[in-house]
Design a protein around this motif. Structure first.
Motif, PDB file in Angstrom:
ATOM      1  N   GLN A 114      15.798  -2.027  -5.085  1.00  0.00           N
ATOM      2  CA  GLN A 114      15.920  -2.987  -6.179  1.00  0.00           C
ATOM      3  C   GLN A 114      15.999  -2.198  -7.481  1.00  0.00           C
ATOM      4  O   GLN A 114      15.223  -1.275  -7.715  1.00  0.00           O
TER       5      GLN A 114
ATOM      6  N   ASP B 230       0.163  -9.604   3.616  1.00  0.00           N
ATOM      7  CA  ASP B 230       1.356  -8.865   3.199  1.00  0.00           C
ATOM      8  C   ASP B 230       0.984  -7.733   2.246  1.00  0.00           C
ATOM      9  O   ASP B 230       0.029  -7.836   1.473  1.00  0.00           O
TER      10      ASP B 230
ATOM     11  N   HIS C  87       2.890  -5.300  -0.715  1.00  0.00           N
ATOM     12  CA  HIS C  87       4.078  -5.116  -1.562  1.00  0.00           C
ATOM     13  C   HIS C  87       3.957  -3.785  -2.311  1.00  0.00           C
ATOM     14  O   HIS C  87       2.923  -3.531  -2.955  1.00  0.00           O
TER      15      HIS C  87
ATOM     16  N   ARG D  46       4.463  -7.166   6.442  1.00  0.00           N
ATOM     17  CA  ARG D  46       3.588  -8.253   6.897  1.00  0.00           C
ATOM     18  C   ARG D  46       2.743  -7.773   8.061  1.00  0.00           C
ATOM     19  O   ARG D  46       3.237  -7.158   9.005  1.00  0.00           O
TER      20      ARG D  46
ATOM     21  N   ARG E  15      -1.336  -9.660  -0.389  1.00  0.00           N
ATOM     22  CA  ARG E  15      -1.473 -11.115  -0.415  1.00  0.00           C
ATOM     23  C   ARG E  15      -2.654 -11.495   0.476  1.00  0.00           C
ATOM     24  O   ARG E  15      -2.649 -11.208   1.675  1.00  0.00           O
TER      25      ARG E  15
ATOM     26  N   LEU F 265      -1.441 -13.215  -4.437  1.00  0.00           N
ATOM     27  CA  LEU F 265      -1.148 -11.793  -4.622  1.00  0.00           C
ATOM     28  C   LEU F 265      -2.229 -11.144  -5.484  1.00  0.00           C
ATOM     29  O   LEU F 265      -2.571 -11.647  -6.561  1.00  0.00           O
TER      30      LEU F 265
ATOM     31  N   VAL G 171       8.110  -4.258   1.524  1.00  0.00           N
ATOM     32  CA  VAL G 171       7.282  -5.431   1.790  1.00  0.00           C
ATOM     33  C   VAL G 171       6.939  -5.386   3.277  1.00  0.00           C
ATOM     34  O   VAL G 171       7.828  -5.244   4.116  1.00  0.00           O
TER      35      VAL G 171
ATOM     36  N   GLY H 236      11.602   0.250  -2.457  1.00  0.00           N
ATOM     37  CA  GLY H 236      10.374  -0.540  -2.396  1.00  0.00           C
ATOM     38  C   GLY H 236      10.117  -0.990  -0.974  1.00  0.00           C
ATOM     39  O   GLY H 236      10.900  -0.719  -0.056  1.00  0.00           O
TER      40      GLY H 236
ATOM     41  N   LYS I  31       6.051  -1.581  -5.163  1.00  0.00           N
ATOM     42  CA  LYS I  31       7.142  -1.564  -6.136  1.00  0.00           C
ATOM     43  C   LYS I  31       6.884  -0.462  -7.151  1.00  0.00           C
ATOM     44  O   LYS I  31       5.748  -0.289  -7.625  1.00  0.00           O
TER      45      LYS I  31
END
Length: 411
Positions: free
Chosen positions: A138, A64, A66, A147, A76, A81, A145, A143, A68
């Motif tokens: 958010q 994954d 991420h 996979r 990940r 993470l 995410v 942002g 932000k």
């Protein structure tokens, strides 16, 4: 007497034909639309600034990514993470990275709903890698995410799945569900099952996914993968088309609502083998999870449909492995629909299903306790990990002492 000759009328120019002009305009419009469609399927994808972060994820063999605002990119790897070795992403850079990823449809969904799910493809060393992307808001900031979708689909042995999974692949008709939370490996297990069929049978496999999670390579099977929002407008239309596309096996992805389940169960009733996933913590609790999709007055009919068409429910969780070179392994609960299980579902005695699973162990069923015990014995997980997730710690403790707990006469 001379007569004066009348002047000859001037030759008239041919009148313009409105129908002809209209036909030419229509042809021009048709040609433009055709060229647009051809370009849609043949144009080369443009490189985007964000692609370098996806390449880093692939090279690190992470699952994954991420992103932000105010944090460095985080990946990940084997369940943990880890930040990439660079500075935090500020809001201007984030907008520059993410907005070009979305097409017109996804931008509209993002603006209306505050988030959008879609697939994204990046070339890494000559190989196309797919990613499941969720763009989100958010605290008023954008942002992401994502996979990574594996190109390689491991076989059962490579996934450390129980041997009793394999016989499920030989069914000709019915429904098989994979239950678990997000990230529990449901999609990977289904992919390995479909690829088993692909290696052993000559069948037509049709998938309807939102988004596509694994890309298959045809072996003995003909495989068509359709992505909701890209290849077909929505699930309902996709299933309407599916019945005209001569499938033997249909993957319907996640059963999220009443319409999805009813369409899937109808496909099973009409002679297809249907695979799907559902968010549930165990095989027995999956029955209640399905019923929750429907009003109470329909529960009797739904129980009947489940009992008649369901072949098996497999629930699983991913656990960190202690075996060198193995990241995570699944602990699986497997409930097949033998006469006992079918009778309990019809009678609404779901609370007795865990006992039916234990009693059905000789038929290939297993509960989480049996699965955890086997993983410990095979040196794939340690005891603290097993006891942390064990639904019945005392029963696991007794199994490890050599005492097999059975409860005859309860059903």
């Amino acid at each position: 007497m001379s007569t004066s000759s009348k002047p000859k009328p001037e030759a008239e120019e041919p009148a313009e034909n409105p129908a002809s002009e209209n036909g030419a305009a229509q042809q021009e419009s048709f040609d433009a639309a055709t060229a647009k469609m051809v370009a849609q399927f043949t144009q080369k994808r443009e490189e985007k600034e964000v692609d370098r972060l996806f390449r880093a994820l692939v090279k690190l063999e992470g699952s994954d990514l991420h992103l932000k605002v105010g944090k460095p990119p985080i990946v990940r790897v084997n369940g943990t993470l880890k930040p990439l070795n660079r500075g935090p992403i500020e809001i201007e850079e984030m907008a520059r990275l993410l907005f070009p990823m979305m097409n017109e449809r996804n931008r509209k969904i993002f603006e209306e709903e505050g988030g959008a799910d879609f697939a994204y493809v990046v070339e890494v060393d000559g190989v196309d890698w797919r990613f499941r992307v969720n763009m989100l808001k958010q605290l008023g900031k954008i942002g992401l995410v994502a996979r990574r979708v594996n190109n390689h689909i491991p076989n059962f042995e490579g996934l450390y799945l129980p041997a009793s999974i394999e016989p499920l692949c030989h069914h000709e008709q019915g429904m098989i569900l994979l239950a678990g939370v997000t990230g529990s490996g449901k999609s990977t297990t289904i992919a390995s099952m479909l690829n088993y069929v692909n290696r052993h049978y000559s069948k037509h496999i049709l998938t309807l996914e939102d988004p596509i999670e694994f890309t298959f390579t045809d072996d003995k099977c003909l495989i068509n993968q359709r992505e909701i929002g890209i290849d077909v407008v929505d699930f309902g239309v996709g299933m309407k088309h599916a019945v005209r596309e001569d499938p033997d096996i249909i993957l319907v992805g996640e059963l999220r609502d009443e319409e999805t389940f009813m369409t899937a169960i109808h496909a099973a009733e009409t002679g297809h083998l249907v695979f799907g996933t559902i968010h549930a913590s165990s095989a027995p609790s999956t029955i209640g999870r399905i019923l929750d999709l429907f009003p109470e007055e329909m529960h009797g009919a739904i129980r009947g449909a489940i009992a008649m068409n369901m072949k098996a429910i497999v629930a699983q969780k991913l656990l960190k492995s202690i075996k060198p070179g193995v990241g995570r392994v699944p602990t699986c609960e497997l409930m097949t629909f033998n006469p006992t299980v079918t009778k309990l579902v019809l009678e609404g005695k779901d609370h007795n299903l865990p006992d039916a699973i234990r009693i059905g162990e000789e038929e290939g069923m297993q509960d989480f306790t049996k699965s955890l015990y086997d993983l410990i014995q095979d040196d794939l997980i340690d005891r603290p990990t097993a006891f942390q997730v064990a639904p019945n710690k005392e029963e696991l403790k007794m199994r490890l002492k050599g005492i097999n707990v059975s409860q005859p006469g309860i059903i």
